[in-house]
Design an enzyme around this catalytic site. Structure first.
Site, PDB file in Angstrom:
ATOM      1  N   ASN A 202       0.941  -1.364  -0.203  1.00  0.00           N
ATOM      2  CA  ASN A 202       0.011  -0.024  -0.089  1.00  0.00           C
ATOM      3  C   ASN A 202       1.018   1.052  -0.052  1.00  0.00           C
ATOM      4  O   ASN A 202       1.929   1.204   0.516  1.00  0.00           O
ATOM      5  CB  ASN A 202      -0.938   0.038   1.189  1.00  0.00           C
ATOM      6  CG  ASN A 202      -0.346   0.804   2.386  1.00  0.00           C
ATOM      7  OD1 ASN A 202      -0.459   1.916   2.516  1.00  0.00           O
ATOM      8  ND2 ASN A 202       0.259  -0.255   3.497  1.00  0.00           N
TER       9      ASN A 202
ATOM     10  N   GLY B  18      -0.203   7.067   1.938  1.00  0.00           N
ATOM     11  CA  GLY B  18       0.497   8.369   2.063  1.00  0.00           C
ATOM     12  C   GLY B  18      -0.292   9.089   3.288  1.00  0.00           C
ATOM     13  O   GLY B  18      -0.428  10.354   3.214  1.00  0.00           O
TER      14      GLY B  18
ATOM     15  N   ASN C 128       3.280   6.668  15.548  1.00  0.00           N
ATOM     16  CA  ASN C 128       3.763   5.991  14.366  1.00  0.00           C
ATOM     17  C   ASN C 128       5.028   6.611  13.947  1.00  0.00           C
ATOM     18  O   ASN C 128       4.990   7.702  13.108  1.00  0.00           O
ATOM     19  CB  ASN C 128       2.689   5.792  13.350  1.00  0.00           C
ATOM     20  CG  ASN C 128       3.143   5.420  11.985  1.00  0.00           C
ATOM     21  OD1 ASN C 128       4.207   4.726  12.037  1.00  0.00           O
ATOM     22  ND2 ASN C 128       2.031   5.592  10.889  1.00  0.00           N
TER      23      ASN C 128
ATOM     24  N   CYS D 250       5.975   4.872   9.396  1.00  0.00           N
ATOM     25  CA  CYS D 250       5.278   4.803   8.214  1.00  0.00           C
ATOM     26  C   CYS D 250       6.068   4.767   7.080  1.00  0.00           C
ATOM     27  O   CYS D 250       6.892   6.149   6.794  1.00  0.00           O
ATOM     28  CB  CYS D 250       4.168   5.682   8.248  1.00  0.00           C
ATOM     29  SG  CYS D 250       3.332   5.623   6.657  1.00  0.00           S
TER      30      CYS D 250
ATOM     31  N   LYS E 213       5.544   2.634  17.515  1.00  0.00           N
ATOM     32  CA  LYS E 213       5.279   1.822  16.496  1.00  0.00           C
ATOM     33  C   LYS E 213       6.615   1.400  15.767  1.00  0.00           C
ATOM     34  O   LYS E 213       7.157   2.636  15.106  1.00  0.00           O
ATOM     35  CB  LYS E 213       4.178   2.238  15.575  1.00  0.00           C
ATOM     36  CG  LYS E 213       3.954   1.055  14.172  1.00  0.00           C
ATOM     37  CD  LYS E 213       2.904   0.425  14.607  1.00  0.00           C
ATOM     38  CE  LYS E 213       2.439  -0.466  13.280  1.00  0.00           C
ATOM     39  NZ  LYS E 213       0.973  -0.604  12.715  1.00  0.00           N
TER      40      LYS E 213
ATOM     41  N   GLY F 198       1.427  -8.587  12.038  1.00  0.00           N
ATOM     42  CA  GLY F 198       2.070  -8.641  10.863  1.00  0.00           C
ATOM     43  C   GLY F 198       1.386  -9.797  10.232  1.00  0.00           C
ATOM     44  O   GLY F 198       1.836 -11.187  10.416  1.00  0.00           O
ATOM     45  N   GLY F 199       0.383  -9.821   9.372  1.00  0.00           N
ATOM     46  CA  GLY F 199      -0.246 -10.954   8.873  1.00  0.00           C
ATOM     47  C   GLY F 199      -1.104 -11.953   9.473  1.00  0.00           C
ATOM     48  O   GLY F 199      -1.274 -12.880   9.127  1.00  0.00           O
TER      49      GLY F 199
ATOM     50  N   GLY G 253      -4.694  -6.844  10.700  1.00  0.00           N
ATOM     51  CA  GLY G 253      -4.477  -5.771   9.719  1.00  0.00           C
ATOM     52  C   GLY G 253      -5.084  -6.044   8.500  1.00  0.00           C
ATOM     53  O   GLY G 253      -6.418  -6.015   8.353  1.00  0.00           O
ATOM     54  N   THR G 254      -4.214  -6.315   7.671  1.00  0.00           N
ATOM     55  CA  THR G 254      -4.327  -6.527   5.915  1.00  0.00           C
ATOM     56  C   THR G 254      -5.333  -7.562   6.063  1.00  0.00           C
ATOM     57  O   THR G 254      -6.357  -7.543   5.266  1.00  0.00           O
ATOM     58  CB  THR G 254      -3.352  -6.876   5.488  1.00  0.00           C
ATOM     59  OG1 THR G 254      -2.309  -5.838   5.615  1.00  0.00           O
ATOM     60  CG2 THR G 254      -3.450  -7.049   3.940  1.00  0.00           C
TER      61      THR G 254
END
Lengths: 283, 340
Positions: free
Chosen positions: B98, B101, B156, B159, B196, B280-281, B302-303
């Site tokens: 991704n 932004g 964060n 990023c 993070k 993470g996954g 997340g994803t």
């Protein structure tokens, strides 16, 4: 707004449709919530699939009595190739209905439905609704070739005012939908145009409709990761009611937009006057 | 299961494990899943990963925000931010890139509109914040003082989708320290501050230690890995931003390694022990358990939410069952169990 459901849907129908596939899904609870322009997000493969992102398809038909929805898709990449392998009796995980559907006219109106390729999928249910409400419809259906047209027979079942275009002249008028469109708009004294197809087509249709003083609503085909409004990948620059342009999500604020509000030429860029553009330079 | 969602996705080898001594079972066959992040006690360890759950509202169509430990918001910045041009996304094997932004409405709209909605819905909110300078982080933190439902702040500092990508705060122990110290000083003392971290560093332990020394009450690990995809038809990068952050099950082994390494450093006395939020996954309860065994006190989904919008509650149920099946009497007993 209709809440989406996430269900395991059984494939109860499969058929080739020209260059495309039509797939009928028994998805309990969903069909009754569907309005023309809604879409369905279909998971590819099972719980261990390496393809994580759902594929979004506009819903072609919804039949509440049979609890089915159906979609038309082109085998265009890894995910749709996988979908094309599925057979009747297999199941897929779906989330639907999603998105903002086409706004329906408040009063009987003369509407023109314009579509490229299988972008026509949501147009037939919409046209039937407009006719049932006392309005009238005409269709301009275009595609690259005759076999890439979808639903000409369905359009003819609704109205005799159907114009077909193909880029190669293999059926109907040679050229793009925007060729015959001005004449059609004038002939039927169109009050509104509904369009679905690639971005270039939607931009051109918006221009022609505006020149003819017709409202224009467009369903965009943006690639999405989530379909439910959280990932922010499917954004387009759209002018808000307050006159401010923002990147808005095609999946929840669309896919049906007032075509005159979408900044077609600026898609894929960061227009200097879009909200928050100034913050991008800083870091 | 064949291709079901909402059940055990992959529990083939359950039972083939070295059972820990059983502790107290709660009535009703449940177990105590509560977990502590600094002064915040969460009823369970499952949270949403920043950037994958918006501000909670969209996913409330699929599950109650209050049902999970906390909603970690999409990163908030001081001002509205447009984000990058499209295309912003590319699917990759078992994952995605991704390049959003950090699109967002800015802190004012967030505090006035989004945060009260989540609080009214009973959600516990961990607000992810980012800025270009330490001062931005401080201003954001101050704006969150007294805001409803805020149970944590996630700074964060990692990023990858910012202008000087790769050169994020979290690549350097000194800059990480400065941000975390300033946020900790500015925040309500009762609100924990999480840092993070990025996996794209030479030693994540060094960065983690700097953050803990700066006062971090916890560590969120990991942010996405910087990656890219080239379209072989156009022969150009797929993403308008050229590079993007890689996430999804593809990065899980990297994330588990990071959590394990940092937890090991805590056990070795190389740094103070603080809770780790592992991510993470994570796709199933067993994936979540992997992170907990590695040393995480909580996890973020997340994803996988993009694939399965109700995944956080499904994963919570699966994790509970997996802990019970292994004889754990509480979540706490399982934290870091792989280090024995």
């Amino acid at each position: 707004m209709a809440l989406p459901l996430q269900v395991q849907a059984e494939i109860v129908g499969r058929e080739p449709a020209g260059a495309y596939h039509r797939m009928v899904l028994r998805a309990p609870g969903i069909a009754a919530r569907v309005e023309p322009g809604h879409f369905v997000a279909v998971a590819i493969g099972g719980a261990d699939s390496a393809m994580l992102l759902r594929r979004a398809f506009s819903i072609h038909r919804a039949d509440p009595a049979a609890e089915t929805i159906d979609v038309v898709f082109a085998e265009a990449g890894r995910g749709t190739r996988e979908l094309a392998r599925l057979r009747v009796g297999d199941s897929v995980n779906v989330v639907a209905p999603l998105g903002t559907p086409f706004p329906l006219p408040a009063e009987p109106v003369s509407a023109v439905m314009v579509a490229g390729g299988y972008g026509s999928a949501p147009m037939f249910a919409l046209a039937e609704k407009i006719v049932a409400d006392g309005g009238s419809v005409a269709f301009v259906l275009g595609a690259a070739t005759a076999e890439r047209l979808y639903g000409v027979d369905q359009a003819l079942a609704i109205t005799e005012d159907v114009v077909v275009t193909t880029d190669d002249g293999s059926e109907g008028v040679r050229g793009f939908v925007t060729g015959p469109l001005p004449e059609v708009l004038t002939a039927v004294q169109a009050g509104v145009v509904y369009a679905c197809g690639p971005m270039g087509m939607l931009r051109a249709v918006t221009e022609v409709a505006t020149e003819h003083d017709a409202r224009v609503f467009t369903a965009v085909e943006e690639s999405m990761a989530c379909g439910v409004g959280v990932c922010m990948t499917c954004v387009l620059p759209v002018v808000g009611d307050d006159g401010v342009s923002r990147f808005v999500r095609s999946c929840v604020d669309g896919p049906c937009f007032d075509g005159t509000k979408v900044r077609w030429d600026d898609a894929g860029t960061i227009p200097a006057d879009i909200e928050g553009a100034a913050a991008m330079g800083a870091h | 299961m064949t291709d079901g969602y909402g059940g055990f996705a992959d529990n083939d080898d359950a039972g083939d494990f070295d059972a820990p001594p059983s502790t107290i079972m709660l009535p009703g066959g449940g177990i105590d899943l509560a977990t502590r992040l600094g002064s915040t006690l969460l009823p369970n360890p499952v949270t949403t990963a920043s950037g994958c759950a918006g501000y909670g509202k969209e996913l409330a169509k699929f599950f109650e925000p209050a049902a999970i430990g906390a909603v970690v918001t999409k990163t908030i910045m001081p001002y509205p931010r447009s984000g990058r041009a499209t295309p912003r996304m590319a699917e990759t094997p078992s994952g995605m890139l991704n390049s959003i932004g950090l699109q967002g409405p800015g802190i004012d709209a967030f505090v006035e509109r989004d945060l009260p909605w989540l609080a009214a819905r009973g959600g516990r909110t961990i607000v992810s914040i980012a800025g270009g300078h330490v001062d931005d982080f401080v201003a954001l933190t101050e704006r969150l003082k007294g805001a409803p439902g805020v149970v944590g702040i996630e700074a964060n500092i990692s990023c990858p989708n910012v202008a000087n990508r790769g050169q994020v705060f979290a690549c350097n122990p000194a800059t990480s320290y400065d941000v975390i110290r300033a946020v900790r000083d500015a925040a309500d003392p009762l609100v924990p501050v999480l840092a993070k971290l990025s996996p794209d560093v030479t030693s994540i332990v060094d960065i983690a230690r700097a953050c803990v020394e700066a006062g971090a009450d916890g560590l969120s690990m990991i942010n996405t890995l910087l990656g890219m995809v080239i379209d072989t038809d156009t022969m150009k990068p797929v993403l308008a931003g050229v590079t993007g952050g890689l996430s999804g099950p593809a990065v899980r082994p990297v994330a588990v390694r990071c959590v394990h390494q940092v937890h090991a450093a805590m056990l070795d006395g190389q740094m103070a022990r603080v809770p780790i939020v592992g991510m993470g996954g994570i796709r199933t309860g067993l994936d979540a358990l992997e992170f907990i065994l590695a040393g995480a006190a909580a996890v973020s989904v997340g994803t996988v939410i993009f694939n399965d919008p109700s995944a956080p509650v499904r994963i919570l149920d699966e994790l509970r069952a997996a802990l019970i099946a292994r004889g754990f009497g509480s979540l706490e007993a399982a934290i870091g169990y792989a280090h024995r």
